[in-house]
Design an enzyme around this catalytic site. Structure first.
Site, mmCIF file in Angstrom:
data_model
loop_
_atom_site.group_PDB
_atom_site.id
_atom_site.type_symbol
_atom_site.label_atom_id
_atom_site.label_comp_id
_atom_site.label_asym_id
_atom_site.label_seq_id
_atom_site.Cartn_x
_atom_site.Cartn_y
_atom_site.Cartn_z
ATOM 1 N N GLU A 13 -1.996 -7.118 7.387
ATOM 2 C CA GLU A 13 -0.698 -7.109 8.041
ATOM 3 C C GLU A 13 -0.718 -8.052 9.251
ATOM 4 O OE1 GLU A 13 2.378 -7.170 8.232
ATOM 5 O OE2 GLU A 13 2.821 -5.094 7.674
ATOM 6 N N HIS B 118 0.824 -1.214 0.000
ATOM 7 C CA HIS B 118 0.000 0.000 0.000
ATOM 8 C C HIS B 118 0.854 1.258 0.000
ATOM 9 C CE1 HIS B 118 1.062 0.843 4.189
ATOM 10 N NE2 HIS B 118 0.946 -0.463 4.399
#
Length: 221
Positions: free
Chosen positions: A88, A13
């Site tokens: 994550e 990202h």
């Protein structure tokens, strides 16, 4: 594509304010900052000029999802497929803390967080590296099997990319994984993975944001 493998473009990202200030994210749902949005736009422009993609998958956390939606808008307006397994690593009690304060504020969690043991969980609900590895590699394997012979995009996080590297290379990557970087994997079987590009930020070289977001260390999100 007429290949017996799936080409998966796995991207980290764009930058967040927490990346820029050294705050630990993990599962905390932080959105992109303005630099991150510009990085995502540059990434989307690059991918729109490359061979056609068939699908876009993303972590369901805002920083990844916004990056994925920016890519979608430039590459055929796909519906982004959200997969929580692409999140994550859960970093337990150190989430939300700045790196420089974590050892003082949460010493037990910080020791676990910094451990090289792959089976070490982090107090506060955090995952071990092994748990992250099994979650992330299983997700990418499912995507590879579903899209055999196709080219797809996956938007995820630095820790997940490290886990995927470990599967492809049978070793751990020690360097930084930059925001909005391109990492290309070929999956041709249940255990046949190869990496064709790694931490490629050539699409950012013409912008002032090429080297921003120098997160992506083993502890970042």
């Amino acid at each position: 594509m007429d290949q017996p493998f799936t080409e998966i473009i796995v991207v980290r990202h764009g930058e967040t304010a927490w990346n820029a200030t050294g705050r630990i994210q993990g599962h905390m749902d932080v959105e992109l900052n303005e630099v991150g949005r510009q990085q995502a736009a540059s990434l989307a422009d690059r991918l729109s000029r490359e061979p056609e993609i068939s699908a876009i998958y993303s972590s369901d956390l805002k920083r990844a999802l916004e990056t994925a939606e920016t890519i979608s808008a430039s590459c055929g307006k796909f519906e982004v497929i959200k997969d929580p397994d692409l999140r994550e690593r859960h970093l337990g009690d150190v989430q939300g803390l700045k790196f420089r304060e974590a050892a003082r504020v949460r010493p037990e969690a910080y020791r676990a967080f910094s451990s090289r043991r792959t089976d070490q969980v982090i107090p506060g609900g955090g995952e071990s590296l092994d748990q992250l590895y099994h979650r992330a590699t299983s997700s990418l394997q499912r995507i590879g099997q579903k899209h055999r012979g196709e080219r797809v995009v996956v938007v995820t996080h630095g820790g997940v990319l490290r886990a995927l590297y470990r599967q492809a290379c049978s070793s751990r990557f020690r360097g930084s994984i930059l925001n909005a970087s391109v990492n290309i994997f070929h999956l041709s079987g249940t255990d046949v993975w190869s990496i064709k590009a790694w931490v490629d930020i050539s699409h950012l070289h013409q912008t002032e944001h090429a080297m921003s977001g120098l997160g992506g260390t083993k502890t970042s999100g």
